[in-house]
Design a protein around this motif. Structure first.
Motif, mmCIF file in Angstrom:
data_model
loop_
_atom_site.group_PDB
_atom_site.id
_atom_site.type_symbol
_atom_site.label_atom_id
_atom_site.label_comp_id
_atom_site.label_asym_id
_atom_site.label_seq_id
_atom_site.Cartn_x
_atom_site.Cartn_y
_atom_site.Cartn_z
ATOM 1 N N GLN A 13 0.828 -1.206 0.000
ATOM 2 C CA GLN A 13 0.000 0.000 0.000
ATOM 3 C C GLN A 13 0.863 1.257 0.000
ATOM 4 O OE1 GLN A 13 -2.485 -0.464 3.449
ATOM 5 N NE2 GLN A 13 -3.916 -1.850 2.417
ATOM 6 N N ASP A 14 1.863 1.284 0.870
ATOM 7 C CA ASP A 14 2.746 2.444 0.947
ATOM 8 C C ASP A 14 3.518 2.625 -0.358
ATOM 9 O OD1 ASP A 14 4.227 4.446 2.969
ATOM 10 O OD2 ASP A 14 5.707 3.518 1.631
ATOM 11 N N LEU A 15 4.030 1.526 -0.898
ATOM 12 C CA LEU A 15 4.789 1.598 -2.146
ATOM 13 C C LEU A 15 3.931 2.158 -3.276
ATOM 14 C CD1 LEU A 15 7.536 0.858 -3.484
ATOM 15 C CD2 LEU A 15 6.485 -1.315 -4.113
ATOM 16 N N MET A 16 2.698 1.678 -3.378
ATOM 17 C CA MET A 16 1.814 2.160 -4.449
ATOM 18 C C MET A 16 1.463 3.634 -4.258
ATOM 19 S SD MET A 16 -0.539 -1.265 -5.170
ATOM 20 C CE MET A 16 -1.999 -0.384 -4.883
ATOM 21 N N GLN A 17 1.089 4.024 -3.046
ATOM 22 C CA GLN A 17 0.712 5.417 -2.798
ATOM 23 C C GLN A 17 1.887 6.359 -3.030
ATOM 24 O OE1 GLN A 17 -0.770 5.207 1.197
ATOM 25 N NE2 GLN A 17 -2.785 4.467 0.566
ATOM 26 N N THR A 18 3.047 5.991 -2.518
ATOM 27 C CA THR A 18 4.227 6.847 -2.665
ATOM 28 C C THR A 18 4.658 6.923 -4.122
ATOM 29 O OG1 THR A 18 4.911 6.208 -0.442
ATOM 30 C CG2 THR A 18 6.569 7.266 -1.821
ATOM 31 N N THR A 19 4.607 5.795 -4.829
ATOM 32 C CA THR A 19 4.992 5.777 -6.244
ATOM 33 C C THR A 19 4.044 6.631 -7.070
ATOM 34 O OG1 THR A 19 6.017 3.606 -6.028
ATOM 35 C CG2 THR A 19 5.365 4.284 -8.254
ATOM 36 N N LEU A 20 2.747 6.514 -6.832
ATOM 37 C CA LEU A 20 1.780 7.345 -7.574
ATOM 38 C C LEU A 20 2.032 8.826 -7.327
ATOM 39 C CD1 LEU A 20 -1.518 5.286 -7.139
ATOM 40 C CD2 LEU A 20 -0.213 5.649 -9.245
ATOM 41 N N ALA A 21 2.327 9.175 -6.086
ATOM 42 C CA ALA A 21 2.622 10.579 -5.766
ATOM 43 C C ALA A 21 3.901 11.040 -6.468
ATOM 44 C CB ALA A 21 2.747 10.750 -4.251
ATOM 45 N N GLU A 22 4.920 10.177 -6.501
ATOM 46 C CA GLU A 22 6.182 10.525 -7.174
ATOM 47 C C GLU A 22 5.971 10.683 -8.683
ATOM 48 O OE1 GLU A 22 9.313 11.255 -5.979
ATOM 49 O OE2 GLU A 22 8.291 11.299 -4.047
ATOM 50 N N LEU A 23 5.170 9.801 -9.274
ATOM 51 C CA LEU A 23 4.890 9.896 -10.712
ATOM 52 C C LEU A 23 4.154 11.194 -11.028
ATOM 53 C CD1 LEU A 23 3.790 6.213 -11.435
ATOM 54 C CD2 LEU A 23 5.927 7.316 -12.148
ATOM 55 N N GLU A 24 3.206 11.553 -10.178
ATOM 56 C CA GLU A 24 2.463 12.802 -10.383
ATOM 57 C C GLU A 24 3.368 14.011 -10.217
ATOM 58 O OE1 GLU A 24 -1.371 14.724 -8.292
ATOM 59 O OE2 GLU A 24 -1.579 12.629 -8.955
ATOM 60 N N ARG A 25 4.180 13.991 -9.158
ATOM 61 C CA ARG A 25 5.096 15.109 -8.897
ATOM 62 C C ARG A 25 6.084 15.289 -10.054
ATOM 63 N NH1 ARG A 25 8.276 14.952 -3.413
ATOM 64 N NH2 ARG A 25 6.846 13.232 -3.423
ATOM 65 N N ALA A 26 6.512 14.188 -10.670
ATOM 66 C CA ALA A 26 7.464 14.258 -11.779
ATOM 67 C C ALA A 26 6.763 14.540 -13.110
ATOM 68 C CB ALA A 26 8.247 12.951 -11.864
ATOM 69 N N GLY A 27 5.423 14.568 -13.115
ATOM 70 C CA GLY A 27 4.683 14.834 -14.347
ATOM 71 C C GLY A 27 4.811 13.721 -15.373
ATOM 72 N N VAL A 28 4.895 12.508 -14.916
ATOM 73 C CA VAL A 28 5.107 11.366 -15.805
ATOM 74 C C VAL A 28 3.823 11.045 -16.563
ATOM 75 C CG1 VAL A 28 5.588 8.893 -15.871
ATOM 76 C CG2 VAL A 28 6.972 10.386 -14.440
ATOM 77 N N ARG A 29 3.952 11.015 -17.877
ATOM 78 C CA ARG A 29 2.842 10.633 -18.749
ATOM 79 C C ARG A 29 3.243 9.534 -19.724
ATOM 80 N NH1 ARG A 29 0.308 12.637 -15.382
ATOM 81 N NH2 ARG A 29 -0.300 14.796 -15.234
ATOM 82 N N SER A 30 4.553 9.204 -19.754
ATOM 83 C CA SER A 30 5.037 8.206 -20.711
ATOM 84 C C SER A 30 6.310 7.564 -20.167
ATOM 85 C CB SER A 30 5.343 8.875 -22.057
ATOM 86 O OG SER A 30 6.461 9.739 -21.924
ATOM 87 N N VAL A 31 6.736 6.516 -20.864
ATOM 88 C CA VAL A 31 7.992 5.859 -20.510
ATOM 89 C C VAL A 31 9.148 6.841 -20.660
ATOM 90 C CG1 VAL A 31 9.586 4.014 -21.143
ATOM 91 C CG2 VAL A 31 7.127 3.579 -21.101
ATOM 92 N N ALA A 32 9.085 7.677 -21.681
ATOM 93 C CA ALA A 32 10.135 8.682 -21.889
ATOM 94 C C ALA A 32 10.218 9.630 -20.694
ATOM 95 C CB ALA A 32 9.868 9.462 -23.176
ATOM 96 N N ASP A 33 9.065 9.989 -20.120
ATOM 97 C CA ASP A 33 9.063 10.851 -18.933
ATOM 98 C C ASP A 33 9.748 10.164 -17.749
ATOM 99 O OD1 ASP A 33 7.638 12.747 -20.376
ATOM 100 O OD2 ASP A 33 5.689 12.179 -19.494
ATOM 101 N N VAL A 34 9.523 8.856 -17.608
ATOM 102 C CA VAL A 34 10.169 8.102 -16.533
ATOM 103 C C VAL A 34 11.676 8.141 -16.713
ATOM 104 C CG1 VAL A 34 10.488 5.807 -15.524
ATOM 105 C CG2 VAL A 34 8.193 6.585 -16.128
ATOM 106 N N ARG A 35 12.114 7.880 -17.937
ATOM 107 C CA ARG A 35 13.562 7.884 -18.210
ATOM 108 C C ARG A 35 14.169 9.261 -17.999
ATOM 109 N NH1 ARG A 35 12.189 4.266 -23.111
ATOM 110 N NH2 ARG A 35 12.528 2.198 -22.231
#
Length: 161
Positions: free
Chosen positions: A37-59
């Motif tokens: 639960q913590d991993l999913m919530q924290t990861t979703l927050a990190e993805l949102e904070r980083a503005g991730v919309r694609s694999v390229a955004d992750v990289r």
């Protein structure tokens, strides 16, 4: 004491789980659920904070995006340190690991030196995959009990083949 374990154990007691096996299962499940639960919530927050919309955004993020919260990371680290100190490095576990390694090595060496000890359908794969690969795959598919039984059949003259 280890906070994750203590909380999970307290929860099991509060639920009246007196059977040791059931309580142990509950404790493990409780800890895993909290970590996931913590991993999913924290990861979703990190993805949102980083503005991730694609694999390229992750990289392009340039930092780890899948992570625990700092509090959970500390609790997981505490649990891991306890498990390594008290369980994984316990002398009985180390002895069993040594035994398992010796059994697997002996099986591998025996099968490679005389591959016809393997069942016929595995022998058919020798030409395509090579003896060592087939032997590795065969051993990898063994349960602990089957490996021990095979070892006894190969090396204990009193055991029937």
């Amino acid at each position: 004491s280890v906070s994750l374990f203590r909380e999970a154990h307290d929860d099991a007691r509060a639920r009246g789980l007196d059977d040791e096996r059931i309580a142990r299962h509950h404790v493990v499940r409780w800890i895993i659920e909290r970590c996931v639960q913590d991993l999913m919530q924290t990861t979703l927050a990190e993805l949102e904070r980083a503005g991730v919309r694609s694999v390229a955004d992750v990289r392009a993020a340039g930092r780890r995006l899948v992570c625990y919260s700092p509090e959970m990371a500390a609790r997981v680290r505490e649990l891991k340190e306890f498990l390594y100190r008290e369980m994984y490095r316990h002398y009985r576990v180390v002895r069993m690991g040594g035994k398992a390694g010796r059994i697997l090595r002996a099986l591998f060496e025996s099968y490679v030196s005389e591959p016809r000890q393997l069942p016929p359908h595995h022998q058919e794969q020798f030409e395509r995959d090579g003896v060592e690969r087939v032997v590795c795959d065969y051993i990898a598919g063994m349960t602990d009990r089957f490996a021990v039984d095979e070892h006894r059949k190969l090396f204990d003259p009193t055991v029937r083949v």
